[in-house]
Scaffold this motif. Sequence first.
Motif, PDB file in Angstrom:
ATOM      1  N   ALA A   1      19.117  12.224  18.756  1.00  0.00           N
ATOM      2  CA  ALA A   1      20.134  11.606  19.605  1.00  0.00           C
ATOM      3  C   ALA A   1      19.954  10.091  19.696  1.00  0.00           C
ATOM      4  O   ALA A   1      20.918   9.335  19.637  1.00  0.00           O
ATOM      5  N   VAL A   2      18.724   9.628  19.833  1.00  0.00           N
ATOM      6  CA  VAL A   2      18.472   8.199  20.014  1.00  0.00           C
ATOM      7  C   VAL A   2      18.357   7.463  18.689  1.00  0.00           C
ATOM      8  O   VAL A   2      18.934   6.397  18.511  1.00  0.00           O
ATOM      9  N   GLN A   3      17.598   8.033  17.760  1.00  0.00           N
ATOM     10  CA  GLN A   3      17.420   7.408  16.440  1.00  0.00           C
ATOM     11  C   GLN A   3      16.983   8.460  15.439  1.00  0.00           C
ATOM     12  O   GLN A   3      16.451   9.491  15.812  1.00  0.00           O
ATOM     13  N   ASP A   4      17.199   8.180  14.172  1.00  0.00           N
ATOM     14  CA  ASP A   4      16.759   9.076  13.114  1.00  0.00           C
ATOM     15  C   ASP A   4      15.279   8.833  12.832  1.00  0.00           C
ATOM     16  O   ASP A   4      14.753   7.742  13.088  1.00  0.00           O
ATOM     17  N   LEU A   5      14.622   9.848  12.303  1.00  0.00           N
ATOM     18  CA  LEU A   5      13.211   9.748  11.936  1.00  0.00           C
ATOM     19  C   LEU A   5      13.049  10.122  10.471  1.00  0.00           C
ATOM     20  O   LEU A   5      13.580  11.140  10.026  1.00  0.00           O
ATOM     21  N   LEU A   6      12.320   9.278   9.725  1.00  0.00           N
ATOM     22  CA  LEU A   6      11.948   9.627   8.356  1.00  0.00           C
ATOM     23  C   LEU A   6      10.752  10.570   8.439  1.00  0.00           C
ATOM     24  O   LEU A   6       9.790  10.294   9.153  1.00  0.00           O
ATOM     25  N   VAL A   7      10.809  11.663   7.707  1.00  0.00           N
ATOM     26  CA  VAL A   7       9.663  12.552   7.589  1.00  0.00           C
ATOM     27  C   VAL A   7       8.940  12.097   6.329  1.00  0.00           C
ATOM     28  O   VAL A   7       9.503  12.149   5.235  1.00  0.00           O
ATOM     29  N   VAL A   8       7.718  11.616   6.509  1.00  0.00           N
ATOM     30  CA  VAL A   8       6.944  11.074   5.397  1.00  0.00           C
ATOM     31  C   VAL A   8       5.779  12.004   5.093  1.00  0.00           C
ATOM     32  O   VAL A   8       4.968  12.302   5.973  1.00  0.00           O
ATOM     33  N   ARG A   9       5.732  12.502   3.849  1.00  0.00           N
ATOM     34  CA  ARG A   9       4.596  13.301   3.380  1.00  0.00           C
ATOM     35  C   ARG A   9       3.524  12.289   2.976  1.00  0.00           C
ATOM     36  O   ARG A   9       3.691  11.547   2.005  1.00  0.00           O
ATOM     37  N   LEU A  10       2.447  12.247   3.735  1.00  0.00           N
ATOM     38  CA  LEU A  10       1.402  11.255   3.518  1.00  0.00           C
ATOM     39  C   LEU A  10       0.548  11.577   2.292  1.00  0.00           C
ATOM     40  O   LEU A  10       0.228  12.743   2.048  1.00  0.00           O
ATOM     41  N   SER A  11       0.174  10.557   1.545  1.00  0.00           N
ATOM     42  CA  SER A  11      -0.690  10.727   0.372  1.00  0.00           C
ATOM     43  C   SER A  11      -2.029  11.338   0.761  1.00  0.00           C
ATOM     44  O   SER A  11      -2.622  12.099   0.007  1.00  0.00           O
ATOM     45  N   ALA A  12      -2.498  11.010   1.971  1.00  0.00           N
ATOM     46  CA  ALA A  12      -3.785  11.507   2.447  1.00  0.00           C
ATOM     47  C   ALA A  12      -3.687  12.929   2.995  1.00  0.00           C
ATOM     48  O   ALA A  12      -4.680  13.503   3.415  1.00  0.00           O
TER      49      ALA A  12
ATOM     50  N   MET B   1       0.839  -1.192   0.000  1.00  0.00           N
ATOM     51  CA  MET B   1       0.000   0.000   0.000  1.00  0.00           C
ATOM     52  C   MET B   1       0.882   1.253   0.000  1.00  0.00           C
ATOM     53  O   MET B   1       1.785   1.397   0.823  1.00  0.00           O
ATOM     54  N   VAL B   2       0.614   2.169  -0.948  1.00  0.00           N
ATOM     55  CA  VAL B   2       1.380   3.417  -1.015  1.00  0.00           C
ATOM     56  C   VAL B   2       0.931   4.338   0.117  1.00  0.00           C
ATOM     57  O   VAL B   2      -0.256   4.610   0.274  1.00  0.00           O
ATOM     58  N   VAL B   3       1.902   4.804   0.915  1.00  0.00           N
ATOM     59  CA  VAL B   3       1.627   5.660   2.060  1.00  0.00           C
ATOM     60  C   VAL B   3       1.925   7.120   1.727  1.00  0.00           C
ATOM     61  O   VAL B   3       1.247   8.024   2.171  1.00  0.00           O
ATOM     62  N   GLY B   4       2.986   7.349   0.932  1.00  0.00           N
ATOM     63  CA  GLY B   4       3.384   8.715   0.595  1.00  0.00           C
ATOM     64  C   GLY B   4       4.800   8.720   0.056  1.00  0.00           C
ATOM     65  O   GLY B   4       5.212   7.783  -0.630  1.00  0.00           O
ATOM     66  N   GLU B   5       5.565   9.775   0.407  1.00  0.00           N
ATOM     67  CA  GLU B   5       6.953   9.839  -0.030  1.00  0.00           C
ATOM     68  C   GLU B   5       7.810  10.461   1.068  1.00  0.00           C
ATOM     69  O   GLU B   5       7.325  11.213   1.911  1.00  0.00           O
ATOM     70  N   VAL B   6       9.096  10.144   1.027  1.00  0.00           N
ATOM     71  CA  VAL B   6      10.032  10.674   2.015  1.00  0.00           C
ATOM     72  C   VAL B   6      10.250  12.158   1.727  1.00  0.00           C
ATOM     73  O   VAL B   6      10.610  12.542   0.609  1.00  0.00           O
ATOM     74  N   ALA B   7      10.010  12.995   2.754  1.00  0.00           N
ATOM     75  CA  ALA B   7      10.177  14.438   2.619  1.00  0.00           C
ATOM     76  C   ALA B   7      11.446  14.929   3.307  1.00  0.00           C
ATOM     77  O   ALA B   7      11.898  16.040   3.069  1.00  0.00           O
ATOM     78  N   GLY B   8      12.018  14.082   4.178  1.00  0.00           N
ATOM     79  CA  GLY B   8      13.218  14.499   4.890  1.00  0.00           C
ATOM     80  C   GLY B   8      13.671  13.444   5.873  1.00  0.00           C
ATOM     81  O   GLY B   8      13.056  12.387   6.015  1.00  0.00           O
ATOM     82  N   LEU B   9      14.757  13.742   6.555  1.00  0.00           N
ATOM     83  CA  LEU B   9      15.323  12.864   7.575  1.00  0.00           C
ATOM     84  C   LEU B   9      15.726  13.741   8.736  1.00  0.00           C
ATOM     85  O   LEU B   9      16.472  14.705   8.564  1.00  0.00           O
ATOM     86  N   GLU B  10      15.194  13.445   9.923  1.00  0.00           N
ATOM     87  CA  GLU B  10      15.558  14.193  11.121  1.00  0.00           C
ATOM     88  C   GLU B  10      16.512  13.342  11.943  1.00  0.00           C
ATOM     89  O   GLU B  10      16.169  12.228  12.339  1.00  0.00           O
TER      90      GLU B  10
END
Length: 180
Positions: free
Chosen positions: A132-143, A120-129
């Motif tokens: 300190a503990v872990q990186d987070l994908l910033v996902v621009r949601l299709s909805a 299922m398509v959720v969206g696309e990667v908009a960035g990476l934050e």
Amino acid sequence: MAADSLLLVARIGKPHGLHGEVTVQLHTDDPERRFADGAVLATEAVAGSGVPRQLTIRSTRVHQGTWLLGFAEVPDRTGAESLRGTRLLADVSDDEPDDDEQAWYEDELVGLSVVTVDGMVVGEVAGLESRAVQDLLVVRLSAGGEALVPFVEQIVPEVDLENRRVVIAPPAGLLELNAE
């Protein structure tokens, strides 16, 4: 420095102190090497801002968990204030090949399609934050809106650069919980 060999390693934040230091948001997993004294980094800033095309690292330190950089070209707080928002880019053409196959640069990830393990398509990667503990994908949601997805193997089991997609296995409610 060739433009195609430049990758984002940090974004400059606010000035710190009176001697030209700035806070930075890291976008590298090797800040000690990237920000070694004497290292020269390319810059990307708003046109007409007066930011030099390159900055030379004068000092590096961590203060209360925040990375602080000083540059040879910036002697005071006024100069440091003018750098706010500038992207720092490193030339990776001379880097040795990375043995860690699980490492990606933000520039490689942005724009990739995000799909669940069921396809299922959720969206696309908009960035990476980088955190300190872990990186987070910033996902621009299709909805509509954005979601933060922990960039850990259990939740992001596959990054397929060849097919330009990231496969995620989000726990129930994660996308709704983090949606902005």
